[in-house]
Design a protein around this motif. Structure first.
Motif, mmCIF file in Angstrom:
data_model
loop_
_atom_site.group_PDB
_atom_site.id
_atom_site.type_symbol
_atom_site.label_atom_id
_atom_site.label_comp_id
_atom_site.label_asym_id
_atom_site.label_seq_id
_atom_site.Cartn_x
_atom_site.Cartn_y
_atom_site.Cartn_z
ATOM 1 N N VAL A 161 0.842 -1.199 0.000
ATOM 2 C CA VAL A 161 0.000 0.000 0.000
ATOM 3 C C VAL A 161 0.876 1.247 0.000
ATOM 4 O O VAL A 161 1.790 1.370 0.814
ATOM 5 N N ASP A 162 0.611 2.168 -0.933
ATOM 6 C CA ASP A 162 1.350 3.429 -1.005
ATOM 7 C C ASP A 162 0.611 4.563 -0.299
ATOM 8 O O ASP A 162 1.225 5.434 0.299
ATOM 9 N N LYS A 163 -0.722 4.551 -0.380
ATOM 10 C CA LYS A 163 -1.491 5.677 0.150
ATOM 11 C C LYS A 163 -2.924 5.226 0.416
ATOM 12 O O LYS A 163 -3.464 4.399 -0.315
ATOM 13 N N ILE A 164 -3.517 5.776 1.476
ATOM 14 C CA ILE A 164 -4.924 5.515 1.803
ATOM 15 C C ILE A 164 -5.619 6.868 1.915
ATOM 16 O O ILE A 164 -5.264 7.686 2.765
ATOM 17 N N THR A 165 -6.581 7.141 1.041
ATOM 18 C CA THR A 165 -7.354 8.376 1.095
ATOM 19 C C THR A 165 -8.679 8.083 1.783
ATOM 20 O O THR A 165 -9.488 7.313 1.270
ATOM 21 N N LEU A 166 -8.871 8.695 2.934
ATOM 22 C CA LEU A 166 -9.983 8.332 3.821
ATOM 23 C C LEU A 166 -11.122 9.335 3.731
ATOM 24 O O LEU A 166 -10.914 10.543 3.857
ATOM 25 N N ASP A 167 -12.330 8.821 3.534
ATOM 26 C CA ASP A 167 -13.561 9.624 3.532
ATOM 27 C C ASP A 167 -14.477 9.058 4.609
ATOM 28 O O ASP A 167 -15.271 8.156 4.360
ATOM 29 N N VAL A 168 -14.356 9.579 5.831
ATOM 30 C CA VAL A 168 -15.144 9.066 6.945
ATOM 31 C C VAL A 168 -16.613 9.399 6.760
ATOM 32 O O VAL A 168 -17.495 8.621 7.132
ATOM 33 N N VAL A 169 -16.896 10.569 6.172
ATOM 34 C CA VAL A 169 -18.285 11.002 5.997
ATOM 35 C C VAL A 169 -19.082 9.972 5.204
ATOM 36 O O VAL A 169 -20.214 9.622 5.555
ATOM 37 N N LEU A 203 -9.936 4.932 -0.225
ATOM 38 C CA LEU A 203 -9.303 4.540 -1.478
ATOM 39 C C LEU A 203 -7.887 4.079 -1.163
ATOM 40 O O LEU A 203 -7.105 4.826 -0.585
ATOM 41 N N MET A 204 -7.573 2.833 -1.525
ATOM 42 C CA MET A 204 -6.224 2.317 -1.363
ATOM 43 C C MET A 204 -5.502 2.411 -2.693
ATOM 44 O O MET A 204 -6.054 2.054 -3.731
ATOM 45 N N GLU A 205 -4.239 2.895 -2.656
ATOM 46 C CA GLU A 205 -3.405 2.977 -3.850
ATOM 47 C C GLU A 205 -2.108 2.231 -3.592
ATOM 48 O O GLU A 205 -1.607 2.216 -2.480
ATOM 49 N N GLY A 206 -1.575 1.618 -4.635
ATOM 50 C CA GLY A 206 -0.353 0.838 -4.525
ATOM 51 C C GLY A 206 -0.508 -0.451 -5.299
ATOM 52 O O GLY A 206 -1.237 -0.523 -6.292
ATOM 53 N N THR A 207 0.166 -1.507 -4.840
ATOM 54 C CA THR A 207 0.009 -2.807 -5.485
ATOM 55 C C THR A 207 -1.435 -3.270 -5.378
ATOM 56 O O THR A 207 -2.022 -3.801 -6.315
ATOM 57 N N ILE A 208 -2.026 -3.101 -4.196
ATOM 58 C CA ILE A 208 -3.454 -3.359 -3.996
ATOM 59 C C ILE A 208 -4.158 -2.023 -4.057
ATOM 60 O O ILE A 208 -3.803 -1.087 -3.345
ATOM 61 N N ARG A 209 -5.151 -1.912 -4.901
ATOM 62 C CA ARG A 209 -5.847 -0.646 -5.078
ATOM 63 C C ARG A 209 -7.340 -0.880 -5.192
ATOM 64 O O ARG A 209 -7.800 -1.965 -5.540
ATOM 65 N N GLY A 210 -8.109 0.138 -4.880
ATOM 66 C CA GLY A 210 -9.549 0.052 -4.979
ATOM 67 C C GLY A 210 -10.211 0.864 -3.890
ATOM 68 O O GLY A 210 -9.557 1.410 -2.991
ATOM 69 N N VAL A 211 -11.533 0.983 -3.963
ATOM 70 C CA VAL A 211 -12.316 1.692 -2.946
ATOM 71 C C VAL A 211 -12.980 0.652 -2.055
ATOM 72 O O VAL A 211 -13.639 -0.266 -2.544
ATOM 73 N N PHE A 212 -12.801 0.790 -0.741
ATOM 74 C CA PHE A 212 -13.312 -0.177 0.219
ATOM 75 C C PHE A 212 -14.121 0.538 1.291
ATOM 76 O O PHE A 212 -13.951 1.732 1.540
ATOM 77 N N SER A 213 -14.989 -0.226 1.950
ATOM 78 C CA SER A 213 -15.857 0.336 2.975
ATOM 79 C C SER A 213 -15.196 0.288 4.347
ATOM 80 O O SER A 213 -14.483 -0.661 4.678
ATOM 81 N N THR A 214 -15.439 1.325 5.161
ATOM 82 C CA THR A 214 -14.981 1.314 6.554
ATOM 83 C C THR A 214 -16.072 0.802 7.486
ATOM 84 O O THR A 214 -15.902 0.803 8.702
ATOM 85 N N ASP A 215 -17.200 0.362 6.906
ATOM 86 C CA ASP A 215 -18.341 -0.107 7.695
ATOM 87 C C ASP A 215 -17.906 -1.217 8.644
ATOM 88 O O ASP A 215 -17.243 -2.174 8.252
ATOM 89 N N ILE A 216 -18.307 -1.113 9.885
ATOM 90 C CA ILE A 216 -17.927 -2.106 10.887
ATOM 91 C C ILE A 216 -18.470 -3.485 10.524
ATOM 92 O O ILE A 216 -17.917 -4.509 10.926
ATOM 93 N N VAL A 217 -19.555 -3.542 9.721
ATOM 94 C CA VAL A 217 -20.086 -4.846 9.287
ATOM 95 C C VAL A 217 -19.031 -5.596 8.493
ATOM 96 O O VAL A 217 -18.853 -6.812 8.625
ATOM 97 N N ASN A 218 -18.293 -4.859 7.647
ATOM 98 C CA ASN A 218 -17.246 -5.508 6.867
ATOM 99 C C ASN A 218 -16.135 -6.033 7.751
ATOM 100 O O ASN A 218 -15.567 -7.092 7.518
ATOM 101 N N THR A 219 -15.803 -5.261 8.782
ATOM 102 C CA THR A 219 -14.778 -5.704 9.710
ATOM 103 C C THR A 219 -15.227 -6.979 10.413
ATOM 104 O O THR A 219 -14.471 -7.925 10.584
#
Length: 578
Positions: A536-544, A549-565
């Motif tokens: 991972v090179d960078k994580i752009t966080l949108d808490v609202v 958004l994860m950038e690097g070897t692994i990239r994509g938009v992921f949810s911070t929802d506790i359900v996913n955790t």
């Protein structure tokens, strides 16, 4: 992710029905940019001004620009490859689904300040794609001014000035200006021979024995994510194999770090980089003391001399990326360690998220609240930022840490999945872009050579005198030297298939080791941080909006929802939209 909200009010102050320019005109893109961090931080005042000028020329020329066709970069410096929105614009106008055939800008230097070749390359690229560049104010030739002022003659009577000019010309002729070679190198002449001739005809040759330690340093840091401190200790454990540099008793962390940052090891000796700034200050006894310090000159004044590289340019880049991550994620930078230190950026204001640890009191009990918070947003209250407020909130560390780790887990647990994301598509695309630039430089060099031949024929025909010919010839020669040096620099950045495969195999070996030792689902803090650092090179966080958004070897938009955790804890793949 949010778009350019910081200048959105300026756009819609000019717009009618959501567009600037001529409402009945042809659709067009707009590109705006401020080039340095000071401009960007001080209200980004340049961007609204550029919008107003673009609105004027678009209305005059008959072009309509919608909000979604505006591309803007700030705090980007002079190089065009580092501008994310210019890259997006270039990608769009090359696609078969582009939405316009015109790009409107304020000046040519908004596109690039590099008149040596960047401006020509981008304009040539637009021409090939059928894109028309339109400027509010046409830019006068920087090349002519650069040639006229290339070598200052004032002060040549002074010995120091003559020496400075001599070193500059020596560097421009392709010779190094060092009197003592960097560790791993030796001084040789243009034929590769050591001796007296190498003192004037100075070039670098690789000293095989000491170069071994240089390669070890870059391999350990670049490919294996080791710290400079650890590498210095390893070198000191084997002084016979890796003797310390001359005049040093042992390897130190700072010296190893300096080697990694030195571009000479990827084949770029940089001359004319420093200047001395003189000053005065009052000491503790009230006496006036003269002082001086070295500061960097502007990068456009540097002279890059190609030398034999000891390590591949991509390994040099990788080692420096790891060093920067090590610095950002170092535990010494925080009172308590945080898994994602240095990686998280705010999606709204662009500032860093930092780890925070606060004592809270509830019903007579004290507990510790650990969270990541935006530097601008602060402790739960919105702060003003460039006339705006940052609305992003803090997030508990366990929520974001778990969401990021479980987003990575699905790649680590499936060998085929991790192997697929490591396919060198991006590196191959980088090679392709570099080759395009190299081809352009080669064509431009051919044109300069033809110019030089025409100039010589005109001189033979008495079109101008010897002095004028010498002046014009010098300008063309210096332009060619710049183009040659730039082409060699780009050619050195082409990454070989073997180097790409070596990087991929190392990451796979670390992941496989983690799987075999059951360190994916039950990984300790240090293992998690090491793997995240590699992938991972960078994580752009949108808490609202509850996403990152994860950038690097692994990239994509992921949810911070506790359900996913929670799903991750149950062995399920987290919800990713990557």
């Amino acid at each position: 992710m949010p778009n350019h909200d910081y200048f959105k009010p300026a756009f819609f102050a000019l717009a009618t029905d959501g567009c600037i320019g001529d409402l009945n005109g042809e659709p067009a893109y707009a590109y705006i940019r401020v080039s340095d961090e000071v401009q960007a931080e001080e209200g980004r005042t340049g961007l609204p001004r550029q919008l107003e000028h673009i609105h004027q020329i678009a209305r005059e020329k008959g072009y309509k620009i919608a909000w979604e066709l505006v591309f803007a970069d700030d705090a980007t410096g002079f190089e065009f490859e580092d501008r994310p929105h210019l890259t997006r614009l270039r990608r769009e106008y090359k696609s078969s689904h582009r939405r316009a055939n015109v790009v409107v800008m304020e000046h040519l230097d908004r596109l690039s300040r590099n008149a040596d070749w960047h401006q020509g390359f981008l304009l040539d690229e637009m021409k090939k794609q059928g894109i028309l560049p339109v400027f509010w104010k046409e830019f006068t030739s920087r090349v002519e001014r650069a040639v006229m002022g290339a070598i200052a003659q004032d002060g040549m009577e002074q010995a120091k000035e003559r020496m400075r000019e001599g070193r500059l010309m020596k560097a421009k002729s392709g010779r190094v200006t060092a009197t003592r070679p960097a560790h791993g190198y030796k001084l040789v002449d243009s034929h590769g021979r050591e001796g007296e001739a190498a003192r004037k005809d100075t070039h670098y040759g690789i000293e095989d024995f000491t170069a071994t330690s240089i390669r070890y340093i870059f391999t350990r840091i670049g490919l294996e994510a080791a710290t400079a401190s650890a590498v210095a200790g390893e070198l000191n454990d084997h002084p016979t194999l890796y003797p310390p540099p001359k005049n040093m008793k042992c390897w130190t962390q700072s010296y190893v770090s300096g080697i990694v940052k030195n571009s000479v090891y990827k084949g770029e000796f940089i001359a004319n980089r420093w200047k001395v700034v003189k000053g005065k200050h009052i000491d503790e006894f009230g006496r006036e003391v003269r002082s001086h310090r070295n500061v960097f000159k502007p990068k456009e004044e540097w002279v890059i001399v190609p030398v034999p590289p000891i390590v591949a340019p991509d390994l040099w880049d990788l080692a420096n990326e790891v060093m920067e991550k090590n610095r950002q994620m170092a535990s010494r930078n925080a009172r308590a360690p945080f898994l994602l230190t240095g990686l998280v950026k705010c999606a709204y204001c662009g500032k860093s998220y930092i780890g925070a640890q606060d004592n809270r009191h509830h019903k007579g009990k004290t507990y510790v609240l650990r969270s990541y918070r935006c530097l601008i947003h602060g402790g739960g209250k919105n702060r003003s930022y460039a006339g705006q407020t940052c609305q992003n909130r803090r997030i508990p560390t366990h929520v974001l840490d778990d969401a990021v780790w479980f987003s990575i887990q699905k790649y680590l647990l499936d060998p085929e999945t991790i192997s697929s994301v490591l396919e060198p598509t991006e590196l191959l695309e980088q090679n392709r872009r570099l080759q395009e630039q190299i081809d352009y430089l080669s064509r431009t060099l051919d044109e300069r050579e033809a110019e030089d031949q025409k100039l010589y024929r005109a001189y033979l025909a008495d079109a101008f005198d010897e002095e004028e010919y010498a002046s014009r010839h010098r300008g063309i020669r210096e332009a060619k030297e710049t183009l040659w040096a730039e082409r060699e620099r780009l050619e050195a950045q082409i990454i070989s298939q073997n180097e790409i495969e070596a990087r991929k195999q190392f990451v796979l070996s670390v992941v496989e080791e983690a799987r075999q030792n059951n360190l994916v689902q039950n990984a300790p803090f240090e293992v998690k941080q090491r793997i995240i650092k590699m992938l991972v090179d960078k994580i752009t966080l949108d808490v609202v909006n509850g996403e990152f958004l994860m950038e690097g070897t692994i990239r994509g938009v992921f949810s911070t929802d506790i359900v996913n955790t929670f799903a991750g804890r149950c062995g399920l793949a987290p919800m990713g939209r990557g």
